[in-house]
Design an enzyme around this catalytic site. Sequence first.
Site, mmCIF file in Angstrom:
data_model
loop_
_atom_site.group_PDB
_atom_site.id
_atom_site.type_symbol
_atom_site.label_atom_id
_atom_site.label_comp_id
_atom_site.label_asym_id
_atom_site.label_seq_id
_atom_site.Cartn_x
_atom_site.Cartn_y
_atom_site.Cartn_z
ATOM 1 C CG ASN A 191 -1.874 -1.238 1.115
ATOM 2 O OD1 ASN A 191 -2.239 -1.721 0.130
ATOM 3 N ND2 ASN A 191 -2.047 -1.875 2.255
ATOM 4 N NE ARG A 192 3.644 2.389 -4.900
ATOM 5 C CZ ARG A 192 3.514 1.517 -5.566
ATOM 6 N NH1 ARG A 192 3.459 0.186 -4.735
ATOM 7 N NH2 ARG A 192 3.614 0.969 -6.726
#
Length: 215
Positions: A191-192
């Site tokens: 999810n970065r």
Amino acid sequence: MPDLADLRREYARAELSRDHVTEDPIEQFRNWFDEVLDSEVEEPNAMTLSTAAPDGTPSARIVLLKGLDERGFHFYTNYESRKGTELSQNPNAALTFLWKPLERQVRIEGSVERMPEDESTEYFYSRPRGAQLGAWASPQSRVVASRDELEQNLAEVTAEYEDHDEIPRPSHWGGYVVRPAQIEFWQGRPNRLHDRLRYRREDENSDWTLDRLAP
């Protein structure tokens, strides 16, 4: 050409926390580098060297890490090249390592100084003879008329030193040490929300402080 906006992947190989790192970032770098060597990443010592002109204009290129000690990170080049000229005018640089199979980056920023001449000479003699000749033949970063000009330069240098057991190190060629002021270790996460741990110190006599940075 594919839509670049659609090119993405998730990172989930590992995580990075304070419990996973040492107090000394040089030791931590060695630990990561050993893991890179074990993973057989191609050219693990390849790094992006970023420099800047006095007016702030940046430039970057890939060079090879050729040494690491308590002083910092070593690389070698032509002192009269663009990077050499910029470092003489603005002796600060950044290094970036990307080890994609391990989903890791390391970013280093610090001051730069030339290595002692005897160390540069010792490394020069460890290089293959062809690379030694190339250091004499190439006016690095300067405009040349053609490939033929470079080949002619190499032929002339080869003939000049044909009967020499040792080729002298050019005075315009040698090593630099990047003395780190901060080193950041980056581990890709889902999810970065990547893990970023940064070591920083005010000067070489200061202790390192460790912070987590938002991705």
